[in-house]
Motif scaffolding. Structure first.
Motif, PDB file in Angstrom:
ATOM      1  N   ILE A  64       0.835  -1.201   0.000  1.00 38.18           N
ATOM      2  CA  ILE A  64       0.000   0.000   0.000  1.00 38.18           C
ATOM      3  C   ILE A  64       0.871   1.252   0.000  1.00 38.18           C
ATOM      4  CG2 ILE A  64      -1.654   1.327   1.382  1.00 38.18           C
ATOM      5  CD1 ILE A  64      -2.905  -1.366   2.174  1.00 38.18           C
ATOM      6  N   PHE A  65       1.966   1.218   0.758  1.00 34.79           N
ATOM      7  CA  PHE A  65       2.891   2.341   0.762  1.00 34.79           C
ATOM      8  C   PHE A  65       3.498   2.556  -0.628  1.00 34.79           C
ATOM      9  CE2 PHE A  65       7.313   3.799   1.156  1.00 34.79           C
ATOM     10  CZ  PHE A  65       7.074   5.090   1.613  1.00 34.79           C
ATOM     11  N   ALA A  66       3.880   1.482  -1.309  1.00 34.41           N
ATOM     12  CA  ALA A  66       4.471   1.599  -2.643  1.00 34.41           C
ATOM     13  C   ALA A  66       3.461   2.160  -3.636  1.00 34.41           C
ATOM     14  CB  ALA A  66       4.987   0.236  -3.111  1.00 34.41           C
ATOM     15  N   LEU A  72       1.443   6.801  -6.799  1.00 26.97           N
ATOM     16  CA  LEU A  72       0.390   7.753  -7.126  1.00 26.97           C
ATOM     17  C   LEU A  72       0.820   9.183  -6.819  1.00 26.97           C
ATOM     18  CD1 LEU A  72      -2.768   5.837  -5.927  1.00 26.97           C
ATOM     19  CD2 LEU A  72      -2.040   6.260  -8.274  1.00 26.97           C
ATOM     20  N   LEU A  73       1.554   9.377  -5.731  1.00 24.73           N
ATOM     21  CA  LEU A  73       2.087  10.695  -5.407  1.00 24.73           C
ATOM     22  C   LEU A  73       3.049  11.152  -6.493  1.00 24.73           C
ATOM     23  CD1 LEU A  73       2.314  12.944  -3.196  1.00 24.73           C
ATOM     24  CD2 LEU A  73       4.338  11.721  -2.427  1.00 24.73           C
ATOM     25  N   TYR A  74       3.884  10.254  -6.975  1.00 23.05           N
ATOM     26  CA  TYR A  74       4.834  10.580  -8.038  1.00 23.05           C
ATOM     27  C   TYR A  74       4.089  10.965  -9.318  1.00 23.05           C
ATOM     28  CZ  TYR A  74       8.489   9.924 -11.512  1.00 23.05           C
ATOM     29  OH  TYR A  74       9.352  10.092 -12.561  1.00 23.05           O
ATOM     30  N   CYS A  75       3.039  10.212  -9.657  1.00 17.53           N
ATOM     31  CA  CYS A  75       2.303  10.485 -10.892  1.00 17.53           C
ATOM     32  C   CYS A  75       1.515  11.790 -10.827  1.00 17.53           C
ATOM     33  CB  CYS A  75       1.347   9.334 -11.200  1.00 17.53           C
ATOM     34  SG  CYS A  75       2.187   7.866 -11.772  1.00 17.53           S
ATOM     35  N   THR A  76       1.044  12.160  -9.654  1.00 20.78           N
ATOM     36  CA  THR A  76       0.192  13.343  -9.568  1.00 20.78           C
ATOM     37  C   THR A  76       0.945  14.619  -9.248  1.00 20.78           C
ATOM     38  OG1 THR A  76      -0.266  12.857  -7.241  1.00 20.78           O
ATOM     39  CG2 THR A  76      -1.829  12.037  -8.865  1.00 20.78           C
TER      40      THR A  76
END
Length: 65
Positions: free
Chosen positions: A19-21, A26-30
């Motif tokens: 879940i952390f990965a 998702l943080l990287y993509c957004t």
């Protein structure tokens, strides 16, 4: 019963890392990727405005001799 607790503990640890990965991806993509996309966008805007400015500057029809 102790083995079941250890297995469940390990399974929950693996799931939490998964879940952390996913959340890091998702943080990287957004957040990170749009900031990286700004650089080529700004370069294309600058080149476009430069071409427009040079086109207007080289246009002979605007000049009144």
């Amino acid at each position: 019963m102790v083995a079941m607790k250890e297995f469940l503990s390990s399974l929950l640890l693996i799931i939490s890392w998964f879940i952390f990965a996913v959340s890091a991806y998702l943080l990287y993509c957004t957040i990170i990727m749009p900031m990286l996309a700004i650089i080529p966008l700004l370069i294309s805007f600058v080149i476009g405005f430069l071409c427009f400015y040079l086109s207007r500057k080289l246009d002979d029809r605007r000049k009144n001799y």
